[in-house]
Scaffold this motif. Structure first.
Motif, PDB file in Angstrom:
ATOM      1  N   MET A 119     -12.326   2.646 -34.743  1.00  0.00           N
ATOM      2  CA  MET A 119     -11.030   2.981 -33.701  1.00  0.00           C
ATOM      3  C   MET A 119     -11.046   4.229 -32.912  1.00  0.00           C
ATOM      4  N   ILE A 120     -11.156   3.842 -31.592  1.00  0.00           N
ATOM      5  CA  ILE A 120     -10.876   4.834 -30.779  1.00  0.00           C
ATOM      6  C   ILE A 120      -9.688   4.817 -29.808  1.00  0.00           C
ATOM      7  N   SER A 121      -8.926   6.002 -29.723  1.00  0.00           N
ATOM      8  CA  SER A 121      -8.019   6.637 -29.317  1.00  0.00           C
ATOM      9  C   SER A 121      -7.837   7.562 -28.359  1.00  0.00           C
ATOM     10  N   ASN A 122      -6.714   8.193 -27.533  1.00  0.00           N
ATOM     11  CA  ASN A 122      -6.660   9.488 -26.607  1.00  0.00           C
ATOM     12  C   ASN A 122      -7.012  10.307 -27.809  1.00  0.00           C
ATOM     13  N   PHE A 123      -6.797  11.722 -26.886  1.00  0.00           N
ATOM     14  CA  PHE A 123      -6.628  13.579 -27.662  1.00  0.00           C
ATOM     15  C   PHE A 123      -5.911  13.547 -26.492  1.00  0.00           C
ATOM     16  N   VAL A 124      -5.933  14.934 -26.144  1.00  0.00           N
ATOM     17  CA  VAL A 124      -4.967  15.863 -25.428  1.00  0.00           C
ATOM     18  C   VAL A 124      -5.773  17.030 -25.764  1.00  0.00           C
ATOM     19  N   TYR A 125      -5.975  17.551 -24.608  1.00  0.00           N
ATOM     20  CA  TYR A 125      -6.297  19.026 -24.929  1.00  0.00           C
ATOM     21  C   TYR A 125      -5.320  20.233 -24.499  1.00  0.00           C
ATOM     22  N   GLU A 126      -4.688  20.762 -25.627  1.00  0.00           N
ATOM     23  CA  GLU A 126      -3.512  21.625 -25.557  1.00  0.00           C
ATOM     24  C   GLU A 126      -4.037  22.725 -24.967  1.00  0.00           C
ATOM     25  N   LYS A 127      -4.328  22.819 -24.239  1.00  0.00           N
ATOM     26  CA  LYS A 127      -5.439  24.376 -24.010  1.00  0.00           C
ATOM     27  C   LYS A 127      -4.035  25.635 -23.296  1.00  0.00           C
ATOM     28  N   GLU A 128      -4.009  26.514 -24.141  1.00  0.00           N
ATOM     29  CA  GLU A 128      -3.225  27.919 -24.441  1.00  0.00           C
ATOM     30  C   GLU A 128      -2.723  27.988 -22.680  1.00  0.00           C
ATOM     31  N   ALA A 130      -1.974  26.467 -20.140  1.00  0.00           N
ATOM     32  CA  ALA A 130      -2.319  25.810 -19.473  1.00  0.00           C
ATOM     33  C   ALA A 130      -1.546  24.775 -18.902  1.00  0.00           C
ATOM     34  N   LYS A 131      -0.869  24.545 -17.493  1.00  0.00           N
ATOM     35  CA  LYS A 131       0.108  23.519 -17.187  1.00  0.00           C
ATOM     36  C   LYS A 131       0.363  21.743 -17.055  1.00  0.00           C
ATOM     37  N   HIS A 132      -0.919  21.840 -16.790  1.00  0.00           N
ATOM     38  CA  HIS A 132      -1.405  20.586 -17.275  1.00  0.00           C
ATOM     39  C   HIS A 132      -2.090  20.393 -17.623  1.00  0.00           C
ATOM     40  N   LYS A 133      -1.533  18.858 -18.866  1.00  0.00           N
ATOM     41  CA  LYS A 133      -3.151  19.143 -19.907  1.00  0.00           C
ATOM     42  C   LYS A 133      -3.466  17.783 -19.818  1.00  0.00           C
ATOM     43  N   LYS A 134      -5.103  18.118 -19.727  1.00  0.00           N
ATOM     44  CA  LYS A 134      -6.195  17.491 -19.724  1.00  0.00           C
ATOM     45  C   LYS A 134      -5.999  16.353 -20.549  1.00  0.00           C
ATOM     46  N   VAL A 135      -5.750  14.505 -20.228  1.00  0.00           N
ATOM     47  CA  VAL A 135      -6.033  13.954 -21.346  1.00  0.00           C
ATOM     48  C   VAL A 135      -6.828  12.708 -21.366  1.00  0.00           C
ATOM     49  N   MET A 136      -7.759  12.881 -22.312  1.00  0.00           N
ATOM     50  CA  MET A 136      -9.288  12.758 -22.315  1.00  0.00           C
ATOM     51  C   MET A 136      -8.925  10.237 -23.403  1.00  0.00           C
ATOM     52  N   ARG A 137      -8.688   9.423 -21.930  1.00  0.00           N
ATOM     53  CA  ARG A 137      -8.654   8.066 -22.226  1.00  0.00           C
ATOM     54  C   ARG A 137     -10.015   7.484 -21.669  1.00  0.00           C
ATOM     55  N   TYR A 138     -10.042   6.444 -22.114  1.00  0.00           N
ATOM     56  CA  TYR A 138     -10.480   5.177 -21.829  1.00  0.00           C
ATOM     57  C   TYR A 138     -10.998   4.121 -21.377  1.00  0.00           C
ATOM     58  N   GLN A 139      -9.915   4.117 -20.650  1.00  0.00           N
ATOM     59  CA  GLN A 139      -9.414   2.663 -20.247  1.00  0.00           C
ATOM     60  C   GLN A 139     -10.128   1.642 -19.535  1.00  0.00           C
ATOM     61  N   ARG A 140     -11.337   2.724 -18.667  1.00  0.00           N
ATOM     62  CA  ARG A 140     -11.881   1.948 -17.759  1.00  0.00           C
ATOM     63  C   ARG A 140     -13.792   2.480 -17.980  1.00  0.00           C
ATOM     64  N   GLN A 141     -13.715   2.527 -19.258  1.00  0.00           N
ATOM     65  CA  GLN A 141     -14.646   2.140 -20.303  1.00  0.00           C
ATOM     66  C   GLN A 141     -15.026   1.167 -21.423  1.00  0.00           C
ATOM     67  N   LEU A 142     -13.561   1.522 -22.155  1.00  0.00           N
ATOM     68  CA  LEU A 142     -13.632   0.541 -23.236  1.00  0.00           C
ATOM     69  C   LEU A 142     -12.420  -0.941 -23.120  1.00  0.00           C
ATOM     70  N   PRO A 143     -12.187  -1.696 -23.377  1.00  0.00           N
ATOM     71  CA  PRO A 143     -11.657  -3.175 -23.326  1.00  0.00           C
ATOM     72  C   PRO A 143     -10.312  -2.426 -24.202  1.00  0.00           C
ATOM     73  N   GLU A 144      -9.126  -2.912 -24.240  1.00  0.00           N
ATOM     74  CA  GLU A 144      -7.836  -2.263 -24.660  1.00  0.00           C
ATOM     75  C   GLU A 144      -7.280  -3.645 -25.842  1.00  0.00           C
ATOM     76  N   GLY A 145      -6.784  -3.282 -26.533  1.00  0.00           N
ATOM     77  CA  GLY A 145      -6.230  -3.923 -28.234  1.00  0.00           C
ATOM     78  C   GLY A 145      -6.922  -5.511 -28.168  1.00  0.00           C
ATOM     79  N   GLN A 146      -7.973  -5.590 -28.543  1.00  0.00           N
ATOM     80  CA  GLN A 146      -8.996  -6.084 -28.929  1.00  0.00           C
ATOM     81  C   GLN A 146     -10.332  -5.816 -30.102  1.00  0.00           C
ATOM     82  N   LEU A 147     -11.027  -6.551 -30.265  1.00  0.00           N
ATOM     83  CA  LEU A 147     -12.082  -6.185 -31.315  1.00  0.00           C
ATOM     84  C   LEU A 147     -12.631  -6.089 -29.840  1.00  0.00           C
TER      85      LEU A 147
END
Length: 338
Positions: A119-128, A130-147
């Protein structure tokens, strides 16, 4: 059997481990939390025992001689009783709403008889700071909500990788691929994710910001100066990744392309850190690393050298090294180390 085992490797983690463990407890009886006290000299072991006493059906504690992060993961995999396996570092934490959604999805998939490998999910860079938190998402690489399988994945751009923070593996798959991480070595997270990949046949992407990856401590392993000091360990992991597979023999082109890209960025990081250190000793280690690749796998050597980063890293003289460092700074921002 538990649905999910979460292993928390701890070494002198007394100042931040409570935040991590408290974020995992909402998983309730579906989850087992294995806290591995890796030879800590502070109150880490006592805090771990406190949680095990208070939550005996959820929290298990292992006290062991110091073996490093990899040995902590080895212990977790060995002892896990959960159908699935997740690593959460002791200075990180998880988002509760996303956590519950992941457990619900895993439970539904298991209940329907699906054999999910990863299973793959997103993660958030909680950088000390930092005003903007970078989120690693995969919507453009992986199908969502299905095997799905590797043939249904799309191309991963540079800087977009499935890291330890992103993945939950089926526990038996980790055992089937004979994953054993080296002791007293940092950066084994890359091996943890990389080695099982050819064994993965089914995947599921859940678009939730689950894992919170803290960046900010000066002694953190991804701190650049720390990485330079520990460059021999980075090289060790790099070589183990090179040794793991003959990538040109991976039959699925999507998987082969992704693993090549992952290995390429690890090699780029190793090479640029060696250049950036500025010492003749480390420049010799850079030459030795590329000689090792050439002797181990000539096809891989030519592949990496033909790539833009591979060509840039071998430009001659101080000018060439300056260009390489400039590109590295750009890649750091993409990867999220800065």
């Amino acid at each position: 059997m538990k649905l999910l085992t979460i292993t928390v490797p701890c070494y002198n983690s007394q100042d931040y481990m409570r935040h991590c463990i408290d974020s995992l407890l909402p998983g309730g009886e579906d989850v087992e939390i294995i806290i591995v006290d890796d030879g800590s000299s502070d109150n880490t072991g006592a805090i771990a025992d406190e949680y095990a006493e208070k939550y005996p059906s959820i929290v298990r504690v292992v006290h062991q001689e110091n073996g490093g992060h990899g040995e902590g993961l080895n212990t977790g995999i060995l002892m896990a009783t959960g159908l699935y396996f997740k690593v959460v570092d002791s200075d990180d934490w998880v988002d509760e709403e996303s956590y519950l959604e992941i457990l619900k999805t895993l439970g539904n998939l298991c209940g329907s008889g699906c054999m999910l490998d990863m299973m793959i999910s997103n993660f958030v860079y909680e950088k000390e700071g930092a005003k903007h938190k970078k989120v690693m998402r995969y919507q453009r690489q992986l199908p969502e909500g299905q095997l799905f399988d590797w043939s249904e994945t799309r191309k991963f751009k540079v800087g977009k990788y499935i890291l330890m923070h992103s993945v939950i593996y089926r526990t038996q798959l980790l055992r089937d691929c004979h994953l054993v991480l080296p002791k007293h070595t940092f950066y084994v997270d890359n091996l943890f994710v990389y080695v099982p990949l050819p064994y993965v046949k089914t995947m599921y992407y859940l678009d939730v910001d689950f894992y919170r990856y803290y960046i900010g401590r000066k002694d953190q392993s991804v701190n650049e100066q720390t990485m330079i000091r520990r460059i021999d360990q980075q090289i060790r992991v790099n070589k183990l990744m090179i040794n793991a597979y003959d990538l040109h023999k991976i039959p699925d082109r999507h998987l082969r392309r992704y693993m090549l890209s992952y290995l390429e960025i690890i090699t780029v990081i190793s090479t640029v850190l060696l250049i950036k250190s500025g010492t003749e000793e480390n420049l010799e280690k850079k030459r030795a690393l590329w000689t090792y690749i050439k002797e181990k796998d000539l096809w891989l050597f030519h592949y990496l050298r033909r790539r833009i980063m591979g060509q840039t890293l071998h430009l001659p003289g101080k000018g060439g090294r300056g260009i390489a460092l400039t590109i590295y700074k750009i890649s750091q921002k993409v990867i999220g180390f800065n």
